[in-house]
Design a protein around this motif. Structure first.
Motif, mmCIF file in Angstrom:
data_model
loop_
_atom_site.group_PDB
_atom_site.id
_atom_site.type_symbol
_atom_site.label_atom_id
_atom_site.label_comp_id
_atom_site.label_asym_id
_atom_site.label_seq_id
_atom_site.Cartn_x
_atom_site.Cartn_y
_atom_site.Cartn_z
ATOM 1 N N ASP A 60 1.911 -7.101 -5.738
ATOM 2 C CA ASP A 60 1.890 -5.792 -5.727
ATOM 3 C C ASP A 60 3.012 -4.925 -5.050
ATOM 4 O O ASP A 60 3.121 -3.719 -5.221
ATOM 5 C CB ASP A 60 0.706 -5.209 -4.859
ATOM 6 C CG ASP A 60 0.428 -3.793 -4.965
ATOM 7 O OD1 ASP A 60 0.462 -3.304 -6.170
ATOM 8 O OD2 ASP A 60 0.035 -3.297 -3.884
ATOM 9 N N ARG A 64 7.905 -2.726 -7.844
ATOM 10 C CA ARG A 64 6.601 -1.514 -7.731
ATOM 11 C C ARG A 64 7.059 -0.295 -7.577
ATOM 12 O O ARG A 64 8.085 0.112 -6.860
ATOM 13 C CB ARG A 64 5.832 -2.118 -6.547
ATOM 14 C CG ARG A 64 4.731 -1.299 -6.474
ATOM 15 C CD ARG A 64 3.672 -1.733 -7.402
ATOM 16 N NE ARG A 64 2.077 -1.294 -7.158
ATOM 17 C CZ ARG A 64 1.653 -0.103 -7.510
ATOM 18 N NH1 ARG A 64 2.403 0.818 -7.967
ATOM 19 N NH2 ARG A 64 0.429 0.016 -7.299
ATOM 20 N N THR A 196 -8.480 -8.247 -0.886
ATOM 21 C CA THR A 196 -7.396 -7.750 -1.708
ATOM 22 C C THR A 196 -7.221 -6.294 -1.413
ATOM 23 O O THR A 196 -6.070 -5.725 -1.244
ATOM 24 C CB THR A 196 -8.083 -7.620 -3.244
ATOM 25 O OG1 THR A 196 -8.095 -8.948 -3.555
ATOM 26 C CG2 THR A 196 -6.443 -7.292 -4.091
ATOM 27 N N SER A 200 -3.693 -5.505 0.679
ATOM 28 C CA SER A 200 -2.543 -4.910 0.074
ATOM 29 C C SER A 200 -2.249 -3.637 0.780
ATOM 30 O O SER A 200 -1.077 -3.081 0.674
ATOM 31 C CB SER A 200 -3.322 -4.334 -1.386
ATOM 32 O OG SER A 200 -3.272 -5.344 -2.216
ATOM 33 N N GLN A 204 1.300 -2.653 2.096
ATOM 34 C CA GLN A 204 2.069 -1.396 1.693
ATOM 35 C C GLN A 204 2.296 -0.316 2.973
ATOM 36 O O GLN A 204 3.287 0.227 2.925
ATOM 37 C CB GLN A 204 1.205 -0.509 0.833
ATOM 38 C CG GLN A 204 1.054 -1.053 -0.678
ATOM 39 C CD GLN A 204 2.380 -1.222 -1.565
ATOM 40 O OE1 GLN A 204 3.331 -0.672 -0.900
ATOM 41 N NE2 GLN A 204 2.330 -1.768 -2.625
#
Length: 251
Positions: A60, A64, A196, A200, A204
């Motif tokens: 991710d 991106r 997840t 994530s 981030q």
């Protein structure tokens, strides 16, 4: 129990975990962001690794929109998601000794680079050895894991250690052992994993922190734009040209 009620319970559980990692991991998030900013400023490279579903959070942050262009996926064949048949093979490969060293030795990683290793349990040989070997090569290692597993499970690595034991910075996702947030009458197994979502978000948050850190130093963060907005391709082409020696997913 209605489906809508279960959906609401899952959202509440995920939001609660997000609040916890925001508040309890703030110092570690700041440290991880600074480490990534340091590497970017020093012309180092950035890598992310995860096996199985942990690879989703790693992927991710690679190529991106809104992400750092320099983040590269360090992939171990057969362990990236569920792209092998049978899918259980990926889980088996996580327990094989020696894969991490082979991958790192053939990678472009060098001393001073940063490697983000994502492993929910942190107990399998692959993430443990990835961290051990990366640090031996002079990389700074950021681990994203659930520390609860170190208290409630047994390590599968010969050393008896976990991912968190071989990292410069550890981010604790707070996910409970088993990664299932809900139980309900008539459903024998716990269900609704949130790892997840939370992992994530953690990664981030680190990327956002790094971008802000770089800007405070007077360095433009090498960010990518969406290719689906006007000018996005041109922007990305400029960034990739400027940083081509540190971007490996386009070769």
């Amino acid at each position: 129990m209605s489906e809508s009620k279960l959906a609401g319970q899952f959202f509440d559980a995920a939001i609660g975990l997000l609040h916890r990692v925001r508040d309890e991991e703030a110092q570690n998030i700041a440290a991880a962001g600074a480490a990534i900013a340091d590497a970017v400023a020093a012309e180092g490279r950035l890598f992310a690794f995860g096996a199985g579903h942990s690879s989703l959070a790693a992927q991710d942050v690679v190529y991106r929109a809104g992400g750092l262009a320099l983040m590269n996926l360090l992939a171990v064949p057969g362990t990236v998601g569920v792209d092998v048949m049978p899918a259980t093979l990926g889980s088996a490969l996580e327990r094989v000794d020696g894969l991490a060293a082979a991958v790192l030795d053939s990678s472009p990683a060098k001393p001073g680079d940063v490697l983000v290793i994502i492993s929910l349990s942190g107990r399998n040989a692959l993430p443990v050895e990835m961290a051990m070997n990366a640090r031996a090569l002079g990389l700074k290692v950021i681990g994203v894991t659930s520390v609860a597993y170190t208290r409630e499970t047994k390590s599968r690595h010969v050393s008896g250690t976990y991912l968190k034991d071989h990292c410069d910075i550890v981010l604790d996702s707070k996910i409970a052992v088993g990664d299932a947030e809900l139980t309900a009458p008539g459903i024998e197994a716990p269900f609704a994993p949130a790892s997840t979502v939370v992992t994530s978000a953690l990664v981030q948050a680190v990327m956002a922190t790094a971008a802000g850190d770089l800007a405070e130093r007077g360095i433009e963060p090498p960010l990518l734009r969406s290719g689906n907005v006007d000018g996005g391709h041109e922007w990305n082409g400029r960034v990739m040209t400027e940083y081509r020696d540190r971007i490996f997913y386009r070769h």
